[in-house]
Design a protein around this motif. Structure first.
Motif, short mmCIF file in Angstrom:
data_model
loop_
_atom_site.label_atom_id
_atom_site.label_comp_id
_atom_site.label_asym_id
_atom_site.label_seq_id
_atom_site.Cartn_x
_atom_site.Cartn_y
_atom_site.Cartn_z
N ARG A 1 39.80 40.56 28.25
CA ARG A 1 40.35 39.45 29.01
C ARG A 1 41.76 39.10 28.53
NH1 ARG A 1 38.79 35.18 32.27
NH2 ARG A 1 39.99 33.24 31.97
N ASP A 2 41.97 39.12 27.22
CA ASP A 2 43.29 38.79 26.69
C ASP A 2 44.34 39.79 27.17
OD1 ASP A 2 42.34 36.58 25.40
OD2 ASP A 2 42.20 37.53 23.42
N ARG A 3 43.99 41.07 27.19
CA ARG A 3 44.94 42.08 27.65
C ARG A 3 45.29 41.88 29.12
NH1 ARG A 3 43.87 47.95 27.60
NH2 ARG A 3 46.01 47.91 28.39
N ASP B 1 47.51 38.73 29.39
CA ASP B 1 48.86 38.99 28.87
C ASP B 1 49.67 39.85 29.84
OD1 ASP B 1 48.26 37.53 26.62
OD2 ASP B 1 47.90 39.27 25.33
N GLY C 1 43.45 31.48 32.95
CA GLY C 1 43.73 32.11 31.67
C GLY C 1 45.21 32.18 31.35
N ALA D 1 47.15 30.37 28.22
CA ALA D 1 47.98 31.13 27.29
C ALA D 1 49.36 30.52 27.16
CB ALA D 1 48.08 32.58 27.74
#
Length: 219
Positions: free
Chosen positions: A13-15, A18, A61, A65
């Motif tokens: 999810r973070d990738r 980002d 998301g 961030a």
């Protein structure tokens, strides 16, 4: 172009978030789509749905961030300094992610960084002596100014002294020199002076607001 390593690295999810932020920074939020994001990451768009439910979830998301980049305000040096540093930090982050300006307070399912940020701002103001009602007023006033200035700055037709001078010259060429004397005076005696930075207007206005909040607290 996506590297071989990016294709080998497992999706998370973070990738995904980002990569979406990078794409939005480059092309704008209007151009962001799951298909384009998949192409940028070198994967099939459908595989992204294993990590984000839909585009709304992706935006949640992304905004979380962005809030994480601002960091949490601390009142170790007093509420005024904390709010000043926080405002300057938010503006700096929004200059990197201009697409986020109209989305920062729009999420109905805010993430942990978003909630932690808001809770920290409220906590600083409350410990600084503001009542609950005054805290609500102060928070709203500060954010209206920060986001409003960021939006206005985003829409300016110039960035930097050279572009400012070029835009001013083009505008002045369209009318006689004495047609709008006050506009000409402000532009030539202030905006076009060496060292002028529109961002300085932000700090000036911010300090006026903080002065007013300080008077409110004393009263």
């Amino acid at each position: 172009m996506t590297s071989a390593r990016q294709r080998r690295d497992p999706l998370t999810r973070d990738r995904v978030v980002d990569a979406a932020i990078v794409l939005a920074d480059e092309t704008g939020i209007e151009a962001l789509s799951m298909r384009k994001l998949g192409v940028a990451m070198g994967v099939e768009a459908m595989s992204l749905y294993n990590h984000v439910a839909n585009k709304v979830d992706l935006l949640d998301g992304m905004i979380d961030a962005v809030f994480a980049e601002v960091g949490l305000p601390s009142d170790h040096a007093g509420w005024r300094r904390a709010m000043r540093e926080r405002a300057i930090s938010v503006r700096r982050v929004l200059r990197r992610h201009r697409w986020a300006i109209g989305l920062m307070e729009s999420r109905t399912t805010p993430g942990p960084a978003t909630l932690a940020h808001h809770d920290a701002v409220i906590g600083v103001l409350r410990r600084g002596g503001f009542t609950v009602e005054q805290t609500a007023h102060a928070f709203s006033l500060l954010d209206s100014y920060i986001y409003g200035f960021a939006l206005q700055e985003k829409g300016l037709p110039f960035e930097g002294p050279e572009q400012t001078a070029e835009v001013a010259a083009a505008i002045f060429a369209g009318f006689p020199a004495d047609a709008y004397p006050h506009f000409v005076e402000l532009t030539t005696q202030h905006v076009l002076q060496p060292g002028y930075d529109y961002g300085d207007e932000f700090v000036f206005g911010l300090d006026l607001i903080l002065d007013g909040l300080e008077r409110l607290l004393r009263r």
